[in-house]
Design an enzyme around this catalytic site. Sequence first.
Site, PDB file in Angstrom:
ATOM      1  N   SER A 275       0.841  -1.198   0.000  1.00 36.87           N
ATOM      2  CA  SER A 275       0.000   0.000   0.000  1.00 36.87           C
ATOM      3  C   SER A 275       0.878   1.250   0.000  1.00 36.87           C
ATOM      4  O   SER A 275       1.478   1.597   1.012  1.00 36.87           O
ATOM      5  CB  SER A 275      -0.896  -0.019   1.242  1.00 36.87           C
ATOM      6  OG  SER A 275      -1.684   1.155   1.270  1.00 36.87           O
TER       7      SER A 275
ATOM      8  N   HIS B  69      -0.482  -1.048  -4.516  1.00 35.08           N
ATOM      9  CA  HIS B  69      -1.831  -0.676  -4.066  1.00 35.08           C
ATOM     10  C   HIS B  69      -1.908   0.825  -3.859  1.00 35.08           C
ATOM     11  O   HIS B  69      -1.186   1.380  -3.036  1.00 35.08           O
ATOM     12  CB  HIS B  69      -2.182  -1.403  -2.765  1.00 35.08           C
ATOM     13  CG  HIS B  69      -3.619  -1.234  -2.358  1.00 35.08           C
ATOM     14  ND1 HIS B  69      -4.649  -1.972  -2.918  1.00 35.08           N
ATOM     15  CD2 HIS B  69      -4.204  -0.397  -1.473  1.00 35.08           C
ATOM     16  CE1 HIS B  69      -5.794  -1.602  -2.377  1.00 35.08           C
ATOM     17  NE2 HIS B  69      -5.557  -0.640  -1.496  1.00 35.08           N
TER      18      HIS B  69
ATOM     19  N   ASP C 214      -4.334   3.903  -2.964  1.00 32.42           N
ATOM     20  CA  ASP C 214      -5.632   4.288  -2.385  1.00 32.42           C
ATOM     21  C   ASP C 214      -6.008   5.696  -2.823  1.00 32.42           C
ATOM     22  O   ASP C 214      -5.214   6.625  -2.658  1.00 32.42           O
ATOM     23  CB  ASP C 214      -5.558   4.241  -0.858  1.00 32.42           C
ATOM     24  CG  ASP C 214      -5.460   2.807  -0.358  1.00 32.42           C
ATOM     25  OD1 ASP C 214      -4.477   2.473   0.326  1.00 32.42           O
ATOM     26  OD2 ASP C 214      -6.348   2.007  -0.699  1.00 32.42           O
TER      27      ASP C 214
ATOM     28  N   GLY D 178     -10.345   3.942   4.799  1.00 34.46           N
ATOM     29  CA  GLY D 178     -10.059   5.368   5.009  1.00 34.46           C
ATOM     30  C   GLY D 178      -8.724   5.664   5.654  1.00 34.46           C
ATOM     31  O   GLY D 178      -8.143   6.719   5.416  1.00 34.46           O
TER      32      GLY D 178
ATOM     33  N   GLY E 193      -3.080   1.677   9.442  1.00 33.29           N
ATOM     34  CA  GLY E 193      -2.765   1.538  10.864  1.00 33.29           C
ATOM     35  C   GLY E 193      -3.925   1.178  11.767  1.00 33.29           C
ATOM     36  O   GLY E 193      -3.831   1.290  12.991  1.00 33.29           O
TER      37      GLY E 193
ATOM     38  N   ASP F  29      -7.592  -6.277   2.227  1.00 30.05           N
ATOM     39  CA  ASP F  29      -7.018  -4.947   2.389  1.00 30.05           C
ATOM     40  C   ASP F  29      -7.312  -4.408   3.779  1.00 30.05           C
ATOM     41  O   ASP F  29      -8.447  -4.153   4.134  1.00 30.05           O
ATOM     42  CB  ASP F  29      -7.627  -4.008   1.332  1.00 30.05           C
ATOM     43  CG  ASP F  29      -7.048  -2.618   1.390  1.00 30.05           C
ATOM     44  OD1 ASP F  29      -7.517  -1.750   0.618  1.00 30.05           O
ATOM     45  OD2 ASP F  29      -6.136  -2.384   2.212  1.00 30.05           O
TER      46      ASP F  29
ATOM     47  N   GLY G 224       0.479  -3.170   4.286  1.00 31.08           N
ATOM     48  CA  GLY G 224       0.724  -1.769   4.665  1.00 31.08           C
ATOM     49  C   GLY G 224       1.534  -1.672   5.936  1.00 31.08           C
ATOM     50  O   GLY G 224       2.518  -2.405   6.119  1.00 31.08           O
ATOM     51  N   SER G 225       1.069  -0.831   6.848  1.00 29.46           N
ATOM     52  CA  SER G 225       1.860  -0.524   8.057  1.00 29.46           C
ATOM     53  C   SER G 225       1.987  -1.721   8.986  1.00 29.46           C
ATOM     54  O   SER G 225       2.883  -1.748   9.830  1.00 29.46           O
ATOM     55  CB  SER G 225       1.192   0.631   8.808  1.00 29.46           C
ATOM     56  OG  SER G 225      -0.081   0.203   9.248  1.00 29.46           O
TER      57      SER G 225
HETATM   58  C1  DX5 Z   1      -7.240   1.653   4.132  1.00 30.38           C
HETATM   59  C2  DX5 Z   1      -6.446   1.350   2.890  1.00 30.38           C
HETATM   60  C3  DX5 Z   1      -5.364   0.320   3.071  1.00 30.38           C
HETATM   61  C4  DX5 Z   1      -4.371   0.659   4.133  1.00 30.38           C
HETATM   62  C5  DX5 Z   1      -3.654  -0.608   4.557  1.00 30.38           C
HETATM   63  O1  DX5 Z   1      -8.428   2.297   3.754  1.00 30.38           O
HETATM   64  O2  DX5 Z   1      -7.314   0.835   1.905  1.00 30.38           O
HETATM   65  O3  DX5 Z   1      -4.693   0.125   1.857  1.00 30.38           O
HETATM   66  O4  DX5 Z   1      -3.433   1.562   3.670  1.00 30.38           O
HETATM   67  O5  DX5 Z   1      -2.769  -0.265   5.546  1.00 30.38           O
HETATM   68  P1  DX5 Z   1      -2.649  -1.114   6.925  1.00 30.38           P
HETATM   69  O6  DX5 Z   1      -1.893  -2.359   6.585  1.00 30.38           O
HETATM   70  O7  DX5 Z   1      -1.897  -0.196   7.832  1.00 30.38           O
HETATM   71  O8  DX5 Z   1      -4.054  -1.392   7.381  1.00 30.38           O
HETATM   72 ZN    ZN Z   2      -6.795   0.081  -0.060  1.00 29.07          ZN
END
Ligand code: DX5
Ligand code: ZN
Length: 221
Positions: free
Chosen positions: A8, A33, A35, A143, A146, A176, A198-199
């Site tokens: 992400s 990815h 967003d 949205g 983390g 996701d 992601g994080s």
């Molecule tokens: C949230 C995003 C995700 C998010 C995932 O709305 O769609 O892509 O960045 O990050 P983590 O792994 O931190 O949930």
């Molecule tokens: Zn996403």
Amino acid sequence: MRGMLSPSVMCADLLNLFDEIKKLDNLGVEYLHIDFMDNKFVPNITFDTNMIKSFKKPMKNIKRDIHIMAFEPEQYFDKMEIGEGDMVSVHFEACDDPHKVLADIKSRGADPCIAISPDTPVEVVNDFLDEVYAVLLMTVYPGFAGQPMAPKSMERLSQLKEIVDKSGKDVLIEVDGHVSWEHCGQMRQNGADIFVAGSSSVYGKDYPLDEAVAKFYELVK
Ligand code: DX5
Ligand code: ZN
């Protein structure tokens, strides 16, 4: 087929995005990815359409996995230059006519995907399995990065896998949100094919990026 990775980019080093994309591309990662948020469907804003268009420039093999968290997502397709090789997810909850929007994505040569948020019954996907490349199952409330995993996400994933298998359709499942080191293996077992990292994993600072990517593939093979 091995589990596919879609880091992400909103969790990456935002001051060095060009290098970040090159690094992932060179590591053989399948997707980036991206967003997009309109500050209406979700109370947040990330990249604008210009940035999303420019992400294509450094890309050799890695593909755009564009997750549009916005009402009337079709209004952004031209500006994002949606086309061949892109995977584009639009939210069931954000489209007046999801079928029309998915057909629009397909008409541009991209892979259409329907995204469902944690409070949307998984069964709604039955209406779309004939027209999507993948289902994006949100395992957090959309949205923000983390966040903790949304309740019942693992059960919903298994339920979704069952629905897809029963349909006999060749539809992938993408997860996701809080796709963590701890949960990604179980997500793979429960039916996930594509992992938005992601994080809570690849961008979690536990390992350098190349080690994190190698570890992730090991966990979801
Ligand atoms: C949230 C995003 C995700 C998010 C995932 O709305 O769609 O892509 O960045 O990050 P983590 O792994 O931190 O949930
Ligand atoms: Zn996403």
